[in-house]
Design a protein around this motif. Structure first.
Motif, PDB file in Angstrom:
ATOM      1  N   VAL A   1       8.549  -0.084  -0.653  1.00  0.00           N
ATOM      2  CA  VAL A   1       7.996   1.158  -1.174  1.00  0.00           C
ATOM      3  C   VAL A   1       6.645   1.384  -0.509  1.00  0.00           C
ATOM      4  O   VAL A   1       5.802   0.491  -0.474  1.00  0.00           O
ATOM      5  CB  VAL A   1       7.849   1.096  -2.710  1.00  0.00           C
ATOM      6  N   HIS A   2       6.464   2.596   0.013  1.00  0.00           N
ATOM      7  CA  HIS A   2       5.204   2.999   0.626  1.00  0.00           C
ATOM      8  C   HIS A   2       4.312   3.597  -0.456  1.00  0.00           C
ATOM      9  O   HIS A   2       4.753   4.465  -1.211  1.00  0.00           O
ATOM     10  CB  HIS A   2       5.432   4.097   1.681  1.00  0.00           C
ATOM     11  N   ILE A   3       3.073   3.152  -0.517  1.00  0.00           N
ATOM     12  CA  ILE A   3       2.086   3.772  -1.397  1.00  0.00           C
ATOM     13  C   ILE A   3       0.950   4.226  -0.491  1.00  0.00           C
ATOM     14  O   ILE A   3       0.219   3.409   0.075  1.00  0.00           O
ATOM     15  CB  ILE A   3       1.595   2.801  -2.482  1.00  0.00           C
ATOM     16  N   VAL A   4       0.862   5.537  -0.330  1.00  0.00           N
ATOM     17  CA  VAL A   4      -0.070   6.139   0.614  1.00  0.00           C
ATOM     18  C   VAL A   4      -1.195   6.823  -0.164  1.00  0.00           C
ATOM     19  O   VAL A   4      -0.920   7.672  -1.011  1.00  0.00           O
ATOM     20  CB  VAL A   4       0.652   7.173   1.511  1.00  0.00           C
ATOM     21  N   PRO A   5      -2.453   6.458   0.107  1.00  0.00           N
ATOM     22  CA  PRO A   5      -3.557   7.138  -0.569  1.00  0.00           C
ATOM     23  C   PRO A   5      -3.625   8.603  -0.139  1.00  0.00           C
ATOM     24  O   PRO A   5      -3.404   8.917   1.035  1.00  0.00           O
ATOM     25  CB  PRO A   5      -4.794   6.363  -0.105  1.00  0.00           C
ATOM     26  N   ARG A   6      -3.916   9.480  -1.106  1.00  0.00           N
ATOM     27  CA  ARG A   6      -3.953  10.917  -0.821  1.00  0.00           C
ATOM     28  C   ARG A   6      -5.202  11.555  -1.391  1.00  0.00           C
ATOM     29  O   ARG A   6      -5.704  11.154  -2.428  1.00  0.00           O
ATOM     30  CB  ARG A   6      -2.743  11.631  -1.458  1.00  0.00           C
ATOM     31  N   ASN A   7      -5.655  12.574  -0.714  1.00  0.00           N
ATOM     32  CA  ASN A   7      -6.708  13.460  -1.183  1.00  0.00           C
ATOM     33  C   ASN A   7      -6.282  14.884  -0.907  1.00  0.00           C
ATOM     34  O   ASN A   7      -5.467  15.127   0.004  1.00  0.00           O
ATOM     35  CB  ASN A   7      -8.040  13.169  -0.486  1.00  0.00           C
ATOM     36  N   ASN A   8      -6.795  15.812  -1.658  1.00  0.00           N
ATOM     37  CA  ASN A   8      -6.499  17.218  -1.406  1.00  0.00           C
ATOM     38  C   ASN A   8      -6.926  17.584   0.006  1.00  0.00           C
ATOM     39  O   ASN A   8      -7.956  17.112   0.495  1.00  0.00           O
ATOM     40  CB  ASN A   8      -7.218  18.104  -2.428  1.00  0.00           C
ATOM     41  N   LYS A   9      -6.108  18.387   0.663  1.00  0.00           N
ATOM     42  CA  LYS A   9      -6.386  18.868   2.019  1.00  0.00           C
ATOM     43  C   LYS A   9      -6.557  17.734   3.026  1.00  0.00           C
ATOM     44  O   LYS A   9      -7.344  17.827   3.960  1.00  0.00           O
ATOM     45  CB  LYS A   9      -7.607  19.792   2.017  1.00  0.00           C
ATOM     46  N   ASP A  10      -5.787  16.649   2.845  1.00  0.00           N
ATOM     47  CA  ASP A  10      -5.872  15.517   3.785  1.00  0.00           C
ATOM     48  C   ASP A  10      -5.019  15.718   5.035  1.00  0.00           C
ATOM     49  O   ASP A  10      -5.025  14.893   5.940  1.00  0.00           O
ATOM     50  CB  ASP A  10      -5.524  14.194   3.105  1.00  0.00           C
TER      51      ASP A  10
ATOM     52  N   MET B   1       0.371  -1.024  -8.315  1.00  0.00           N
ATOM     53  CA  MET B   1      -0.232  -0.885  -6.995  1.00  0.00           C
ATOM     54  C   MET B   1      -0.648   0.565  -6.747  1.00  0.00           C
ATOM     55  O   MET B   1      -1.708   0.809  -6.165  1.00  0.00           O
ATOM     56  CB  MET B   1       0.734  -1.369  -5.904  1.00  0.00           C
ATOM     57  N   ALA B   2       0.146   1.524  -7.181  1.00  0.00           N
ATOM     58  CA  ALA B   2      -0.235   2.932  -7.026  1.00  0.00           C
ATOM     59  C   ALA B   2      -1.544   3.201  -7.771  1.00  0.00           C
ATOM     60  O   ALA B   2      -2.446   3.875  -7.248  1.00  0.00           O
ATOM     61  CB  ALA B   2       0.879   3.844  -7.532  1.00  0.00           C
ATOM     62  N   ARG B   3      -1.658   2.659  -8.956  1.00  0.00           N
ATOM     63  CA  ARG B   3      -2.891   2.799  -9.739  1.00  0.00           C
ATOM     64  C   ARG B   3      -4.064   2.128  -9.008  1.00  0.00           C
ATOM     65  O   ARG B   3      -5.160   2.683  -8.920  1.00  0.00           O
ATOM     66  CB  ARG B   3      -2.703   2.181 -11.121  1.00  0.00           C
ATOM     67  N   ALA B   4      -3.833   0.937  -8.470  1.00  0.00           N
ATOM     68  CA  ALA B   4      -4.887   0.200  -7.781  1.00  0.00           C
ATOM     69  C   ALA B   4      -5.351   0.910  -6.511  1.00  0.00           C
ATOM     70  O   ALA B   4      -6.545   0.903  -6.193  1.00  0.00           O
ATOM     71  CB  ALA B   4      -4.414  -1.220  -7.454  1.00  0.00           C
ATOM     72  N   VAL B   5      -4.435   1.524  -5.780  1.00  0.00           N
ATOM     73  CA  VAL B   5      -4.814   2.267  -4.580  1.00  0.00           C
ATOM     74  C   VAL B   5      -5.735   3.427  -4.968  1.00  0.00           C
ATOM     75  O   VAL B   5      -6.781   3.647  -4.357  1.00  0.00           O
ATOM     76  CB  VAL B   5      -3.570   2.759  -3.800  1.00  0.00           C
ATOM     77  N   GLU B   6      -5.361   4.171  -6.009  1.00  0.00           N
ATOM     78  CA  GLU B   6      -6.195   5.294  -6.458  1.00  0.00           C
ATOM     79  C   GLU B   6      -7.579   4.817  -6.892  1.00  0.00           C
ATOM     80  O   GLU B   6      -8.591   5.371  -6.476  1.00  0.00           O
ATOM     81  CB  GLU B   6      -5.529   6.033  -7.615  1.00  0.00           C
ATOM     82  N   GLU B   7      -7.604   3.802  -7.743  1.00  0.00           N
ATOM     83  CA  GLU B   7      -8.875   3.322  -8.281  1.00  0.00           C
ATOM     84  C   GLU B   7      -9.707   2.607  -7.224  1.00  0.00           C
ATOM     85  O   GLU B   7     -10.904   2.845  -7.107  1.00  0.00           O
ATOM     86  CB  GLU B   7      -8.627   2.393  -9.468  1.00  0.00           C
ATOM     87  N   GLY B   8      -9.078   1.739  -6.458  1.00  0.00           N
ATOM     88  CA  GLY B   8      -9.813   0.945  -5.487  1.00  0.00           C
ATOM     89  C   GLY B   8     -10.384   1.761  -4.350  1.00  0.00           C
ATOM     90  O   GLY B   8     -11.476   1.482  -3.867  1.00  0.00           O
ATOM     91  N   LEU B   9      -9.640   2.776  -3.919  1.00  0.00           N
ATOM     92  CA  LEU B   9     -10.089   3.586  -2.790  1.00  0.00           C
ATOM     93  C   LEU B   9     -10.730   4.893  -3.225  1.00  0.00           C
ATOM     94  O   LEU B   9     -11.163   5.688  -2.386  1.00  0.00           O
ATOM     95  CB  LEU B   9      -8.914   3.861  -1.839  1.00  0.00           C
ATOM     96  N   GLN B  10     -10.759   5.127  -4.553  1.00  0.00           N
ATOM     97  CA  GLN B  10     -11.350   6.345  -5.097  1.00  0.00           C
ATOM     98  C   GLN B  10     -10.750   7.597  -4.452  1.00  0.00           C
ATOM     99  O   GLN B  10     -11.460   8.480  -3.975  1.00  0.00           O
ATOM    100  CB  GLN B  10     -12.877   6.326  -4.923  1.00  0.00           C
ATOM    101  N   VAL B  11      -9.395   7.646  -4.450  1.00  0.00           N
ATOM    102  CA  VAL B  11      -8.686   8.797  -3.909  1.00  0.00           C
ATOM    103  C   VAL B  11      -8.110   9.624  -5.054  1.00  0.00           C
ATOM    104  O   VAL B  11      -8.007   9.156  -6.192  1.00  0.00           O
ATOM    105  CB  VAL B  11      -7.577   8.368  -2.917  1.00  0.00           C
ATOM    106  N   ALA B  12      -7.722  10.848  -4.751  1.00  0.00           N
ATOM    107  CA  ALA B  12      -7.239  11.775  -5.774  1.00  0.00           C
ATOM    108  C   ALA B  12      -5.848  11.415  -6.280  1.00  0.00           C
ATOM    109  O   ALA B  12      -5.499  11.742  -7.411  1.00  0.00           O
ATOM    110  CB  ALA B  12      -7.242  13.204  -5.231  1.00  0.00           C
ATOM    111  N   GLY B  13      -5.046  10.754  -5.454  1.00  0.00           N
ATOM    112  CA  GLY B  13      -3.686  10.416  -5.859  1.00  0.00           C
ATOM    113  C   GLY B  13      -3.004   9.566  -4.810  1.00  0.00           C
ATOM    114  O   GLY B  13      -3.651   9.060  -3.882  1.00  0.00           O
ATOM    115  N   THR B  14      -1.697   9.411  -4.948  1.00  0.00           N
ATOM    116  CA  THR B  14      -0.911   8.649  -3.979  1.00  0.00           C
ATOM    117  C   THR B  14       0.401   9.366  -3.717  1.00  0.00           C
ATOM    118  O   THR B  14       0.880  10.147  -4.539  1.00  0.00           O
ATOM    119  CB  THR B  14      -0.587   7.227  -4.479  1.00  0.00           C
TER     120      THR B  14
END
Length: 135
Positions: free
Chosen positions: A96-105, A66-79
């Motif tokens: 477990v919380h998997i939160v999409p992340r981007n630099n300087k978010d 799911m962490a991989r899918a959040v990154e790929e599906g939402l095109q974010v830098a990480g989780t």
């Protein structure tokens, strides 16, 4: 069987925006996300804490996917992947919380400001993007 909020979602007794479900875990969007696309992964069986989960391997395979899918599906830098055990655990069911992340978010430390989705359709669009990235 317990009747906590997540058990009700798993049983189909309470609505949730589902991302994925199988025999081990159920994943759905947090209704008060830190950032849109914030997913909760919960074991299908009721356990309150990580120490209560007998077989952690299959569950964490789902968390990893799911962490991989959040990154790929939402095109974010990480989780940001996080779990509470009892203290600060809003529902007494392991999750477990998997939160999409981007630099300087703007997310700093453990202060989690929350947002909302503008509509059910918007939430479903996030779930669909993430779900399509599961392989």
């Amino acid at each position: 069987m317990s009747t906590d909020l997540f058990c009700e979602i798993i049983a189909g007794e309470r609505p949730a925006t589902m991302v994925h479900s199988d025999e081990v875990a159920v994943s759905f969007l947090d209704v008060r996300p830190v950032f849109k696309g914030h997913v909760l992964v919960v074991p299908r069986i009721h356990v309150e804490t990580l120490a209560d989960l007998a077989d952690v391997g299959p569950f964490f395979e789902r968390v990893q996917a799911m962490a991989r899918a959040v990154e790929e599906g939402l095109q974010v830098a990480g989780t940001f992947v996080a779990m509470n055990n009892r203290v600060s655990q809003s529902v007494p069911h392991l999750h477990v919380h998997i939160v999409p992340r981007n630099n300087k978010d703007g997310l700093r430390g453990f202060f989690w400001p929350r947002t909302t989705y503008d509509s059910t359709e918007e939430a479903e669009s996030y779930a669909e993007l993430i779900g399509k990235s599961l392989s």
